[in-house]
Scaffold this motif. Structure first.
Motif, PDB file in Angstrom:
ATOM      1  N   VAL A 166       0.872  -1.173   0.000  1.00  0.00           N
ATOM      2  CA  VAL A 166       0.000   0.000   0.000  1.00  0.00           C
ATOM      3  C   VAL A 166       0.911   1.224   0.000  1.00  0.00           C
ATOM      4  CG1 VAL A 166      -1.769   1.300   1.232  1.00  0.00           C
ATOM      5  CG2 VAL A 166      -1.828  -1.211   1.265  1.00  0.00           C
ATOM      6  N   ILE A 208      -3.551   5.974   0.296  1.00  0.00           N
ATOM      7  CA  ILE A 208      -4.988   5.766   0.459  1.00  0.00           C
ATOM      8  C   ILE A 208      -5.684   7.114   0.349  1.00  0.00           C
ATOM      9  CG2 ILE A 208      -4.834   3.682   1.873  1.00  0.00           C
ATOM     10  CD1 ILE A 208      -5.391   5.378   4.331  1.00  0.00           C
ATOM     11  N   GLY A 225      -9.611   3.639   4.323  1.00  0.00           N
ATOM     12  CA  GLY A 225      -8.921   2.480   3.778  1.00  0.00           C
ATOM     13  C   GLY A 225      -8.734   1.429   4.853  1.00  0.00           C
ATOM     14  N   PRO A 245      -0.683   2.852   4.584  1.00  0.00           N
ATOM     15  CA  PRO A 245       0.479   2.734   3.712  1.00  0.00           C
ATOM     16  C   PRO A 245       1.583   1.943   4.415  1.00  0.00           C
ATOM     17  CG  PRO A 245      -0.417   4.927   3.561  1.00  0.00           C
ATOM     18  CD  PRO A 245      -1.160   4.233   4.681  1.00  0.00           C
ATOM     19  N   VAL A 278      -3.328  -6.573   2.122  1.00  0.00           N
ATOM     20  CA  VAL A 278      -3.318  -5.151   1.793  1.00  0.00           C
ATOM     21  C   VAL A 278      -4.688  -4.511   1.950  1.00  0.00           C
ATOM     22  CG1 VAL A 278      -1.305  -5.217   0.267  1.00  0.00           C
ATOM     23  CG2 VAL A 278      -3.584  -5.673  -0.669  1.00  0.00           C
ATOM     24  N   SER A 279      -5.722  -5.345   2.157  1.00  0.00           N
ATOM     25  CA  SER A 279      -7.069  -4.762   2.264  1.00  0.00           C
ATOM     26  C   SER A 279      -7.984  -5.502   3.222  1.00  0.00           C
ATOM     27  CB  SER A 279      -7.734  -4.716   0.883  1.00  0.00           C
ATOM     28  OG  SER A 279      -8.134  -6.020   0.485  1.00  0.00           O
ATOM     29  N   ILE A 334      -7.409   2.663  -2.509  1.00  0.00           N
ATOM     30  CA  ILE A 334      -6.036   2.321  -2.142  1.00  0.00           C
ATOM     31  C   ILE A 334      -5.209   2.185  -3.407  1.00  0.00           C
ATOM     32  CG2 ILE A 334      -6.612   1.209   0.036  1.00  0.00           C
ATOM     33  CD1 ILE A 334      -6.176  -1.514  -1.312  1.00  0.00           C
ATOM     34  N   LEU A 358      -1.599   0.518  -4.736  1.00  0.00           N
ATOM     35  CA  LEU A 358      -0.588  -0.476  -4.401  1.00  0.00           C
ATOM     36  C   LEU A 358       0.510  -0.454  -5.446  1.00  0.00           C
ATOM     37  CD1 LEU A 358      -3.030  -3.489  -3.920  1.00  0.00           C
ATOM     38  CD2 LEU A 358      -2.224  -1.938  -2.158  1.00  0.00           C
TER      39      LEU A 358
END
Length: 105
Positions: free
Chosen positions: A23, A26, A30, A34, A50-51, A96, A98
């Protein structure tokens, strides 16, 4: 990322190629900050998040495309819109970004 090192070491010792997704930005709400990271090996095995699960499947596809050479290292974005309510996206309403790249060390 430190929590992913054991998986990375094990995969690399087995001769697997690995991609990392981090990340980097955002907007709005989010699920992860990060710096959050996820790694994917060429067999599609995953470690990290990541999410929190919202877009991980799509990130695996993007990472595999990077490992196969179909896509270069790049920034990808995931968000939510009414038009895409049932497609890949974040239910929290944020966006987000990435950075996905092969791990070459």
């Amino acid at each position: 990322m430190k929590d992913l090192l054991d998986d990375i070491d094990r995969w690399r010792a087995a001769g697997r190629r690995v991609a990392v997704a981090r990340v980097v930005d955002i907007e709005g709400s989010g699920p992860r900050d990060p710096g959050a990271a996820m790694v994917v090996n060429e067999l599609g095995e995953v470690a990290g998040s990541v999410s929190g699960g919202c877009v991980e499947g799509a990130v695996v596809s993007e990472a595999l495309a990077t490992l196969s050479g179909e896509a270069p290292p790049r920034v990808v974005s995931f968000g939510y819109s009414d038009d895409e309510a049932f497609s890949v996206g974040l239910t929290c309403g944020g966006i987000i970004r990435l950075f996905i790249e092969p791990l070459n060390w």
